[in-house]
Design a protein around this motif. Structure first.
Motif, PDB file in Angstrom:
ATOM      1  N   HIS A 225       0.829  -1.204   0.000  1.00  0.00           N
ATOM      2  CA  HIS A 225       0.000   0.000   0.000  1.00  0.00           C
ATOM      3  C   HIS A 225       0.866   1.258   0.000  1.00  0.00           C
ATOM      4  O   HIS A 225       1.848   1.348   0.733  1.00  0.00           O
ATOM      5  N   GLY A 228      -2.534   4.808   0.463  1.00  0.00           N
ATOM      6  CA  GLY A 228      -3.842   4.190   0.581  1.00  0.00           C
ATOM      7  C   GLY A 228      -4.249   3.317  -0.585  1.00  0.00           C
ATOM      8  O   GLY A 228      -5.350   2.775  -0.585  1.00  0.00           O
ATOM      9  N   LYS A 278      -5.738 -10.997   0.355  1.00  0.00           N
ATOM     10  CA  LYS A 278      -6.052 -11.440   1.714  1.00  0.00           C
ATOM     11  C   LYS A 278      -4.857 -12.025   2.459  1.00  0.00           C
ATOM     12  O   LYS A 278      -4.907 -12.172   3.680  1.00  0.00           O
ATOM     13  N   LYS A 307      -2.660  -7.815   8.914  1.00  0.00           N
ATOM     14  CA  LYS A 307      -3.746  -7.690   7.956  1.00  0.00           C
ATOM     15  C   LYS A 307      -3.249  -6.973   6.706  1.00  0.00           C
ATOM     16  O   LYS A 307      -2.433  -6.049   6.796  1.00  0.00           O
ATOM     17  N   GLU A 309      -4.456  -4.682   4.852  1.00  0.00           N
ATOM     18  CA  GLU A 309      -4.692  -3.244   4.795  1.00  0.00           C
ATOM     19  C   GLU A 309      -3.589  -2.437   5.474  1.00  0.00           C
ATOM     20  O   GLU A 309      -3.384  -1.261   5.165  1.00  0.00           O
ATOM     21  N   VAL A 398      -3.929   3.971   5.842  1.00  0.00           N
ATOM     22  CA  VAL A 398      -4.369   2.583   5.798  1.00  0.00           C
ATOM     23  C   VAL A 398      -5.499   2.499   4.788  1.00  0.00           C
ATOM     24  O   VAL A 398      -6.407   3.341   4.786  1.00  0.00           O
ATOM     25  N   ALA A 399      -5.415   1.518   3.896  1.00  0.00           N
ATOM     26  CA  ALA A 399      -6.425   1.366   2.845  1.00  0.00           C
ATOM     27  C   ALA A 399      -7.648   0.666   3.420  1.00  0.00           C
ATOM     28  O   ALA A 399      -7.540  -0.435   3.967  1.00  0.00           O
ATOM     29  N   ILE A 400      -8.808   1.291   3.298  1.00  0.00           N
ATOM     30  CA  ILE A 400     -10.057   0.732   3.819  1.00  0.00           C
ATOM     31  C   ILE A 400     -11.093   0.730   2.710  1.00  0.00           C
ATOM     32  O   ILE A 400     -11.283   1.733   2.008  1.00  0.00           O
ATOM     33  N   VAL A 401     -11.787  -0.395   2.549  1.00  0.00           N
ATOM     34  CA  VAL A 401     -12.818  -0.529   1.531  1.00  0.00           C
ATOM     35  C   VAL A 401     -14.098   0.157   2.018  1.00  0.00           C
ATOM     36  O   VAL A 401     -14.596  -0.134   3.108  1.00  0.00           O
ATOM     37  N   THR A 407     -11.673   1.606  -2.545  1.00  0.00           N
ATOM     38  CA  THR A 407     -10.715   1.685  -1.453  1.00  0.00           C
ATOM     39  C   THR A 407     -10.242   3.119  -1.277  1.00  0.00           C
ATOM     40  O   THR A 407      -9.883   3.788  -2.241  1.00  0.00           O
TER      41      THR A 407
END
Length: 611
Positions: A225, A228, A278, A307, A309, A398-401, A407
């Protein structure tokens, strides 16, 4: 310095761990202890009441994976203890090996050793305010010399460069350098630095390329990442034994998808099988090219404690600068941003610099939203939760969906420099998610915001808080109150991060409704303000994915520059108002944090109860 007592002799709960900053060289001069950097899993081992538990660095309970180790830990001659260290498997030359540790976790947990390097609690006494030298002396005294699996991580004082050279020559991972007189801070404070012999870090597996000679894969495709977004970081085709090849193939097959996971040069990904991002792998490499791909990468193993992300490039900082955090220049220090109290941006920055050590264990390493007031609290203020890099390297992403499947880069910080950088950019308030970046889908707290209607005095809020405490206690949840610096009080129950957001939101909603039905004269859970007249609104909406709550020790953009502050239930009996503390009270807040159990998340070994 006084230490804190915790009477309960059951295994102490998890608390945020101190993290080391990657630097380009070992710090020089006196005042540093240098230890071996181990190649394993970071663990907190909690002992008490003839039992022991193991927590990962993010608070996951992995006790079942380390049963032989914990059986030995439970026999330590202590009433209770909380020990920080690293779980490893040693080869015949005494070197720790991450892939061997992974194999042992699957089939031979009795091969796992634990190198203990810090002591946070002993017999109910909180030791985190003591110097590292004293904590390590107590740790060495309690560890039995004949222990097979639990070992003291020794150190040397000074000569860190020579130690690093000898470790690198022996094929070891590197050196951790720690300030000898520093307290333990559950964040990345600058008093712990790490220097590596070879470059290695985590990458997200985004796919694989097929082999021409077998039914397995030729190489894994990697991503990382940046601002992000997940970008291509190259391929790794070495470091796998036959068993690991087939294990990875079995794990990746169900994750396969048709669309590319990242943008990559067509020549690099011909015949690629893409997967959902994942899985996280630990990779060693010599350097990164100008295009951002790895040279001479080698696979070391999967990281189940990380994780996807939260996987970002870890860059080497200058050792001298990293050892002196919070050296962020603050412009316009004389600008008045709290006009009623005549308090300036410089005074706000000084407040945050002073409380960084007690604020970051709460606010660090979780997605945050900032309340920015560049011209002061009386002028235009706005919320900000995303950023494309304008804050610089000290404030991370932090990359968040999102709900729409896209994302987005959410802000987070984990150092005093990050905190002060936000202040330099006009931030007054910090609001955080109820989950850490290690797993944003699992809540580590319940927050009930008791918001009084206009006209209700603080006595009504006080009584409501105690009533809520008793209700949650009857359900098995220990809580603490936090003055918000606004109108109300937060009643907070720390949680072990197991329950996901739908379950947490449903619990909070149904509990708020039940309390309102039980005592409708005092409480309401109704959202329309017209229905809250003369009552206290139980705001349960903090307990859902993406919702935020003001962080402990955050200043508020309100008259007199109040701050949010966790307090004890005993203090709640006599405290006068939610805005009791101000940014001018930094010294008092620091003293209270040393004398009371207010640092960290309290009892974090709690699960969401049935309702």
């Amino acid at each position: 310095m006084p230490t804190r007592k915790r009477p309960n002799q059951s295994p102490p709960p998890f608390r945020p761990v101190q993290l080391a900053t990657l630097v380009d060289s070992v710090p020089t001069g006196s005042g540093w202890l240098h230890e071996m950097k181990y190649d394993g899993y970071r663990l907190l081992v909690a002992v008490g009441g003839a039992e022991a538990r193991a927590f990962t660095r993010s608070g996951l309970d992995w006790s079942e994976r380390f049963e032989p180790l914990l059986a030995e830990a439970a026999r330590l001659k202590v009433r209770s203890a909380l020990v920080d260290g690293e779980a490893v498997v040693l080869d015949s030359d005494g070197r720790s090996n991450f892939q061997s540790l992974q194999n042992a976790l699957k089939s031979s947990p009795d091969l796992i050793d634990f190198f203990a390097f810090d002591l946070l609690e002993l017999d109910g006494e909180d030791l985190t305010a003591l110097p590292l030298t004293e904590r390590k002396a107590r740790l060495a005294a309690l560890l039995p010399k004949a222990s097979k699996r639990i070992r003291f991580s020794d150190h040397i004082e000074g000569s860190g460069e020579k130690l690093l050279a000898s470790f690198c020559a022996a094929g070891l991972e590197g050196v951790i350098s720690k300030r000898a007189e520093a307290r333990y801070i559950g964040s990345r404070s600058g008093s712990w630095l790490k220097t590596k012999c070879i470059k290695r870090q985590e990458f997200v597996i985004v796919g694989w390329t097929p082999s021409d000679t077998s039914r397995s894969f030729r190489s894994l495709m990697l991503g990382v990442h940046e601002n992000g977004e997940l970008r291509y970081a190259g391929k790794v085709g070495t470091g796998f034994d036959t068993e690991e090849l087939f294990r990875l193939q079995a794990l990746m097959k169900p994750l396969e998808q048709k669309q590319p996971t990242v943008k990559a040069p067509r020549s690099q990904v011909r015949g690629a099988h893409w997967i959902k991002p994942k899985l996280v792998a630990e990779i060693a490499y010599t350097e990164m090219t100008r295009e951002g791909t790895l040279r001479h990468p080698s696979y070391l193993g999967l990281r189940e404690d990380k994780k996807p992300e939260a996987v970002v490039i870890e860059t080497e900082a200058d050792a001298g600068q990293a050892a002196h955090p919070a050296a962020v220049p603050i412009s316009n220090r004389d600008r008045v941003i709290f006009p009623e109290a005549n308090l300036t941006k410089g005074e706000l920055a000084d407040y945050y610099a002073a409380v960084a050590a007690i604020m970051l264990p709460w606010a660090g390493s979780r997605p945050i939203s900032l309340v920015r007031c560049p011209q002061g609290r009386a002028k235009k203020c706005f919320f900000q939760k995303h950023d494309a890099g304008s804050f610089g390297e000290a404030v991370k992403h932090v990359a968040i969906v999102e709900k729409d499947g896209e994302t987005e880069p959410y802000l987070y910080m984990d150092t005093p420099d990050g905190l002060l950088t936000c202040v330099q950019m006009g931030t007054i308030e910090f609001h955080g998610w109820g989950a850490r970046i290690e797993d944003v889908e699992k809540a580590d707290r319940l927050v009930f915001d008791l918001d009084p209607d206009v006209g209700l005095d603080f006595e009504a809020v006080r009584m409501a808080a105690f009533q809520f405490r008793d209700i949650l206690k009857s359900m098995g949840l220990e809580t603490f109150p936090m003055l918000t610096g606004g109108k109300g009080v937060h009643v907070i129950a720390p949680l072990t991060p197991r329950a996901e957001w739908p379950e947490v939101k449903d619990f909070a909603y149904r509990l708020a409704q039940a309390v309102a039905q039980m005592d409708p004269e005092k409480f309401t859970s109704a959202l329309p303000k017209a229905q809250r007249k003369g009552r206290i609104f139980v705001d349960y909406l903090r307990n859902q994915r993406g919702a935020t709550a003001v962080m402990p020790y955050s200043a508020r953009a309100r008259e007199s520059a109040p701050v949010a502050a966790p307090i004890t239930w005993k203090e709640m009996e006599t405290i006068d108002k939610p805005s009791h503390f101000r940014i001018t009270d930094a010294a008092l807040l620091l003293k209270r944090a040393d004398l009371k159990s207010l640092q960290g998340w309290g009892r974090a070994d709690q699960a969401l109860p049935d309702l």
